[in-house]
Motif scaffolding. Sequence first.
Motif, mmCIF file in Angstrom:
data_model
loop_
_atom_site.group_PDB
_atom_site.id
_atom_site.type_symbol
_atom_site.label_atom_id
_atom_site.label_comp_id
_atom_site.label_asym_id
_atom_site.label_seq_id
_atom_site.Cartn_x
_atom_site.Cartn_y
_atom_site.Cartn_z
ATOM 1 N N ARG A 272 -40.825 20.550 -27.458
ATOM 2 C CA ARG A 272 -40.683 21.934 -27.026
ATOM 3 C C ARG A 272 -41.491 22.854 -27.940
ATOM 4 N N ASP B 296 -40.327 24.984 -22.766
ATOM 5 C CA ASP B 296 -40.436 23.559 -22.496
ATOM 6 C C ASP B 296 -41.876 23.132 -22.772
ATOM 7 N N LEU C 196 -37.382 28.645 -21.634
ATOM 8 C CA LEU C 196 -36.001 28.156 -21.515
ATOM 9 C C LEU C 196 -35.001 29.236 -21.882
ATOM 10 N N TRP C 197 -35.227 29.922 -22.990
ATOM 11 C CA TRP C 197 -34.383 31.040 -23.400
ATOM 12 C C TRP C 197 -35.048 31.779 -24.548
ATOM 13 N N ASP D 290 -27.401 26.503 -29.879
ATOM 14 C CA ASP D 290 -27.374 25.185 -29.253
ATOM 15 C C ASP D 290 -28.514 25.047 -28.243
ATOM 16 N N GLU D 291 -28.512 23.951 -27.473
ATOM 17 C CA GLU D 291 -29.612 23.671 -26.542
ATOM 18 C C GLU D 291 -29.786 24.748 -25.490
ATOM 19 N N ALA D 292 -28.695 25.422 -25.129
ATOM 20 C CA ALA D 292 -28.770 26.472 -24.111
ATOM 21 C C ALA D 292 -29.113 27.833 -24.704
ATOM 22 N N GLY D 293 -29.269 27.899 -26.022
ATOM 23 C CA GLY D 293 -29.554 29.171 -26.670
ATOM 24 C C GLY D 293 -28.310 29.971 -27.010
ATOM 25 N N ASP D 294 -27.141 29.380 -26.814
ATOM 26 C CA ASP D 294 -25.894 30.080 -27.136
ATOM 27 C C ASP D 294 -25.620 30.014 -28.630
ATOM 28 N N ARG E 119 -23.616 29.469 -31.871
ATOM 29 C CA ARG E 119 -22.470 28.639 -32.228
ATOM 30 C C ARG E 119 -21.737 29.196 -33.442
#
Length: 426
Positions: free
Chosen positions: A250, A263, A269-270, A302-306, A308
């Motif tokens: 990425r 990507d 992606l975010w 995390d992977e989704a951009g959230d 943590r």
Amino acid sequence: LVLVLGGLTLVDVVRARQAEALLRAVPGGVVGLERPPRELWTVDVGEAWPLVAGELFVVIAADGALVAYDRATGAEAWRHEGLPSPQCGTFDGPSPGSLDARSITCLGWAETEEGAPAFTLPPSSVTILGLDGRTVAERALDPARGDAAVLSTGELARVARDGRDVVVLVEDARTGEVRWTQTVPTRTSDSSCMAYQEDGATVDGWDEVQLYGMYGTLMLLGCDVNASLSSDGTVLSTDLTRMQPLRDGRLLRGGLAESELLDADGTVLWSAQGELMEPLATDGTGPPLLFSRRGPGFVALDEAGDERWTFSGYATQVLLVTRDVTVISSYPGAVAVDTATGEEVWAWKDPAGGRANGPVVAAFASRGGLTIAYGEDDGAQSRWVSIDVADGSTRWEEQVAVDAWSLFAVGGGVFGTRNGTVVAFG
């Protein structure tokens, strides 16, 4: 029934072997370093930087020969002579993906003819060698396609001017078959595009476009063009925007205020506030976290951009991520937090205290340990410290005669350079 081997159960042995196999495959993973490092072998390479291909180190010797050395022993495996001023592999440097290489791609340049116009590219060729040093394929390159660079896939990227625009294509290194072509528009400016030759004279540098292949990303730099392209030809940027490939393929795009995660094909992606970065090392057990700099500390994403968790203390970089802890470089040492919650687990104080001269420039993960290397001002020495990741205690500390900035891990081993030699540590 439990089989016991020298005090270890069979399950213990299997788990240890699985952990070692994982460490050999991940960035910064090292098998060993439970004790201070010792030199396993050294090889004189002059100013050459080693290319990793499978179990080999490959360097271009001072006489122009391509020489391969066994990565485990340092013994010369083979020597290939007769390549014209070769440049082999990419500018990526050693990486875990290098271990899967099955061939070595080398570009060769003939001498520029006397009186040729400035920046005229000499006839060039490509040679592909097997890991046994034998020639697999070779051919002359079409000069109309312009300059060339080797990609991590072994294919060739080419670049040439077409009027104001820049044409980039990727071709099969063996056959020359074109995989894709992309036209990159140039900026409109009043730049005179002057360039300086070795004799000090200025010439029209319009046709000069530099091309670099970095971790699957193409970088273009020339008069009125500064662009980045993905491995499939998607234009990622046409300005000085920071582009950083990640180890998983990425891409990061952006700067200090805001960053985007892309990507491999350039799809966004975010996005996140702050500068994004990845850890220096991992043992392969942790989640794929990225970190955004916020104020003096970091936010884990995390992977989704959230988000943590947030580390709000002073931090310079993330050293290590495992399943259990994330270790962050922080004055006067390091802090480990729970990878899932961000809660502090332990704090490590550098035994050198204020006597530490330089920053942490390398970090290596081993079974239950984190080894960090501090750079010294003169580059001749580095200070290594090993930390137990279970409780943050210092396992050992050692001065090592190697430039810390040259250190890298590949295939479970640690390597560096010193005064024109490659040094293997174990």
